[in-house]
Design a protein around this motif. Structure first.
Motif, short mmCIF file in Angstrom:
data_model
loop_
_atom_site.label_atom_id
_atom_site.label_comp_id
_atom_site.label_asym_id
_atom_site.label_seq_id
_atom_site.Cartn_x
_atom_site.Cartn_y
_atom_site.Cartn_z
N THR A 1 34.03 29.41 38.80
CA THR A 1 33.63 29.11 40.18
C THR A 1 34.10 30.20 41.13
O THR A 1 33.34 30.66 42.00
N ALA A 2 35.34 30.62 40.96
CA ALA A 2 35.89 31.66 41.83
C ALA A 2 35.12 32.97 41.67
O ALA A 2 34.83 33.67 42.65
N GLU A 3 34.76 33.32 40.44
CA GLU A 3 34.02 34.55 40.20
C GLU A 3 32.61 34.46 40.76
O GLU A 3 32.11 35.40 41.39
N PHE A 4 31.95 33.33 40.56
CA PHE A 4 30.59 33.18 41.07
C PHE A 4 30.55 33.13 42.59
O PHE A 4 29.53 33.47 43.20
N ASP A 5 31.65 32.73 43.20
CA ASP A 5 31.71 32.75 44.67
C ASP A 5 31.63 34.16 45.23
O ASP A 5 31.34 34.35 46.42
N THR A 6 31.88 35.17 44.38
CA THR A 6 31.83 36.57 44.84
C THR A 6 30.47 37.22 44.56
O THR A 6 30.28 38.40 44.86
N LEU A 7 29.54 36.48 43.98
CA LEU A 7 28.21 37.02 43.70
C LEU A 7 27.56 37.53 44.99
O LEU A 7 27.49 36.80 45.98
N GLY A 8 27.10 38.75 44.96
CA GLY A 8 26.47 39.34 46.13
C GLY A 8 27.43 39.85 47.18
O GLY A 8 27.01 40.50 48.15
N LYS A 9 28.72 39.59 46.99
CA LYS A 9 29.74 40.07 47.92
C LYS A 9 30.46 41.30 47.34
O LYS A 9 30.78 42.23 48.07
N SER A 10 30.74 41.24 46.06
CA SER A 10 31.26 42.41 45.35
C SER A 10 30.36 42.62 44.14
O SER A 10 30.03 41.67 43.44
N TRP A 11 29.96 43.87 43.93
CA TRP A 11 28.97 44.18 42.89
C TRP A 11 29.66 44.81 41.69
O TRP A 11 30.20 45.91 41.77
N GLU A 12 29.63 44.10 40.58
CA GLU A 12 30.28 44.61 39.36
C GLU A 12 29.55 45.82 38.79
O GLU A 12 30.17 46.66 38.13
N ILE A 13 28.26 45.95 39.07
CA ILE A 13 27.52 47.09 38.53
C ILE A 13 28.06 48.41 39.07
O ILE A 13 27.92 49.45 38.44
N LEU A 14 28.73 48.36 40.23
CA LEU A 14 29.34 49.57 40.78
C LEU A 14 30.56 50.01 39.97
O LEU A 14 31.05 51.13 40.13
N GLN A 15 31.06 49.11 39.13
CA GLN A 15 32.21 49.42 38.28
C GLN A 15 31.79 49.83 36.87
O GLN A 15 32.62 49.95 35.97
N ASN A 16 30.49 50.01 36.69
CA ASN A 16 29.99 50.40 35.37
C ASN A 16 30.31 51.87 35.11
O ASN A 16 30.28 52.69 36.03
#
Length: 484
Positions: free
Chosen positions: A249-264
């Motif tokens: 839940t905590a991780e999904f709350d960050t969807l669209g707020k922090s982009w993990e693809i930028l850490q690829n």
């Protein structure tokens, strides 16, 4: 509510939500993977998978195998997703999200390209939107169970990847929130992939099967197949079954707020990423030693001081196949010292079993140090005359602090794709994938570089693909032994 939250976010996601860096990261991830999938088809696993399945399970031909790249040779979307997924990962050359060690593009892209070609009319912005939705889904999910999920032995690229693929295909098909929830549930129950199979063809099978499973989940849900609307968070749902820790839940709350693809990140070497600093250190030791007039054949011992995860994931001391060599830091150091590089050509059966390579590999001693970061290594080689050549890799190339440049990424793509397509068609393929965001129909992308493959051993569907010539490699190794 986590499953519903993910589905709601994905359904509502728009291309306009993306910043320029997110779009750039998506395009880079796609063309990096495409190069791996094209080049990876020269390995045996993808063609075995295609030959074993297409005569018995293939439906109407709608989708292409990227490594065959000929619009007259297609299979059904399910098999295309499966085979392209295998091909994109078999060299262990694809991207890596360092916080979870997930290779995010393969499962999602393999499913999306198969569906886009079958469905037709999918423009570049819609394709990228679906791709980012799937990648964010799998990476946020991976973070929510990290590290316990991985530490117990799951291969998190595939266990999360099937769900990412389901989210992406659901987005591409325009499914609503409840139907996307059903698709997530169908994908979640197909959890696949364990670390026992690293170093074998089955590791890449995980990715192909996850791509296929996620796609099937979306298609079944679209046609009314039911699962669970709480497939992720329920008491006996995905997160509680596969991990002792969940923070979904905590991780999904960050969807669209922090982009993990930028850490690829993107690999410079086709092997386990934790051994990359050691390889780079060995390459630099070779360069420094040759600059001093030393001969690599005069090395009496090699020492590598590395992060503890290096031996956990790549600690095979005596690999016997090319695939096993990808999980041997000892082999990585040896080829770095001998060849001054580490490409797919250095991770073949012929190289792994070559006596010169084996002899140097046995001189490599690896010690772990918790103060050494995962992108860092210390490599030293002692020579017969007492000279000790040492190199320290602070941030290995390909890491977040030292990423591959655009030119290096293109060189990597061309190096892989040209093995199968030849130089001219590889250049066309690079331009096509680089421009994917501007395409009016992504399903036609293979037509932009289709044609007869480079000559070599006959592959599936009556076409040719190029394999590494073992005889030539043996000759090269013999020359290396003589020169060094």
């Amino acid at each position: 509510m986590a499953t519903q939250e993910l589905a709601t976010w994905s359904v509502n996601l728009q291309y306009a939500n993306f910043t320029a860096p997110v779009i750039a990261a998506a395009v880079t991830s796609l063309y990096n993977w495409a190069g791996c999938a094209i080049g990876g088809y020269q390995q045996t696993a993808p063609s075995i998978a295609l030959n074993a399945t297409s005569p018995h399970f293939g439906g109407p031909p709608t989708s292409s195998i990227l490594g065959l790249a000929n619009n007259s040779a297609q299979t059904d979307a399910q098999i295309a997703a499966f085979v392209n997924g295998i091909a994109g990962h078999v060299d262990d050359y694809d991207d890596t999200h360092l916080a979870t060690i997930i290779h995010p593009t393969g499962t999602v892209a393999a499913a999306l390209f198969a569906v886009a070609e079958w469905k037709g009319g999918i423009n570049g912005s819609d394709f990228i939107t679906a791709f980012v939705a799937g990648v964010e889904a799998e990476l946020k999910l991976g973070l929510s169970v990290w590290p316990q999920h991985y530490d117990v032995g799951w291969h998190d690229t595939s266990t999360t990847g099937s769900i990412g693929a389901a989210v992406a295909v659901s987005k591409l098909l325009g499914l609503d929130i409840p139907t996307t929830q059903q698709a997530i549930g169908i994908a979640a129950t197909q959890v696949i992939g364990m670390q026992e199979f690293f170093g074998s063809d089955t590791k890449s099978f995980h990715i192909g099967r996850a791509a296929q499973g996620g796609m099937i989940g979306a298609l079944l849900a679209q046609n009314g197949f039911t699962s669970s609307l709480q497939g992720l968070e329920a008491q006996f749902g995905w997160v509680h079954v596969v991990s002792t820790r969940e923070n979904v839940t905590a991780e999904f709350d960050t969807l669209g707020k922090s982009w993990e693809i930028l850490q690829n990140t993107f690999k410079p070497y086709p092997c386990g990423i934790v051994m990359h600093p050691s390889i780079e250190g060995a390459i630099e030791v070779q360069s420094a030693a040759l600059g001093k007039g030393l001969s690599i054949s005069d090395i009496t011992s090699v020492n590598a001081r590395v992060n503890p995860e290096t031996l956990v994931l790549t600690g095979q001391t005596d690999p016997e196949t090319g695939l096993e060599g990808k999980f041997s830091v000892y082999h990585g150091v040896a080829v770095g010292l001998l060849f001054g590089e580490a490409t797919p050509s250095q991770f073949t059966d012929a190289v792994v079993t070559n006596s010169t390579v084996v002899g140097l590999r046995k001189l490599v001693n690896v010690t772990t140090d918790s103060t050494v970061r995962e992108d860092e290594a210390y490599i030293s080689a002692l020579f017969k005359d007492g000279t000790n050549v040492t190199q320290h890799i602070d941030h290995v190339i390909g890491s977040l602090d030292n990423p591959l440049s655009t030119d290096q990424l293109k060189a990597k793509f061309m190096g892989q794709a040209s093995l199968v397509l030849g130089d001219a068609r590889a250049e066309k393929a690079y331009e096509a994938f680089l421009d994917i965001g501007n395409m009016s129909d992504v399903g036609t992308i293979v037509q932009l570089f289709s044609g007869a493959n480079a000559s070599g051993t006959s592959g599936a569907l009556g076409l040719d693909f190029k394999v590494i010539d073992v005889v030539v490699m043996a000759v090269v190794l013999g020359l290396v032994a003589l020169l060094l």
